[in-house]
Design a protein around this motif. Structure first.
Motif: not given
Length: 140
Positions: A5, A8-11, A29-32
């Motif tokens: 995880k 700073k990003t949703a990765y 998964k990146y930004n859902k």
């Protein structure tokens, strides 16, 4: 299962599996948005693996199209040594093509583009070439 995880990003890296040689199958998964990656990996001095730019990424609908074509691709590969004229060029969505040439024992999964002013698609650097042995390892 590998999870990573980044704050700073949703990765999120969800899975990575070896499919032969330096090739790996991974999900993230990146930004859902979920993706499946077939990518070549390299290692640093300490032996830590990291993905290279050599590979192809699928969104889930494109991955499902690819998965549906696996039996057809595999049949072409099985017939490759028997009938040297067997050729496959199949679009599996999102400008991603799977090709098997008559005189080369490789499965090439590559993104193609049609440049402005042209009518014929040309391959990009985005893709992955697998030997038949790597393909077999991918299937099993």
């Amino acid at each position: 299962m590998v999870e990573e995880k980044r704050s700073k990003t949703a990765y999120t890296k969800q899975f990575r599996g070896h499919i032969g040689g330096d090739k790996f199958l991974a999900t993230s998964k990146y930004n859902k948005m979920e993706s499946v990656h077939m990518r070549a990996y390299s290692s640093d001095e300490s032996g830590r693996l990291y993905p290279t730019k050599s590979g192809v990424s699928f969104d889930i609908p494109s991955w499902l199209l690819f998965a549906n074509e696996i039996p057809n691709i595999d049949q072409v590969i099985r017939l490759h040594g028997v009938d040297s004229d067997i050729v496959l060029k199949q679009c599996i969505g999102d400008y991603i093509y799977v090709t098997v040439n008559a005189n080369k024992p490789f499965v090439n999964i590559r993104k193609l583009i049609i440049p402005k002013g042209h009518t014929k698609a040309i391959p990009t650097k985005d893709g992955l070439c697998m030997t038949f042995k790597q393909w077999d390892s991918f299937l099993h």
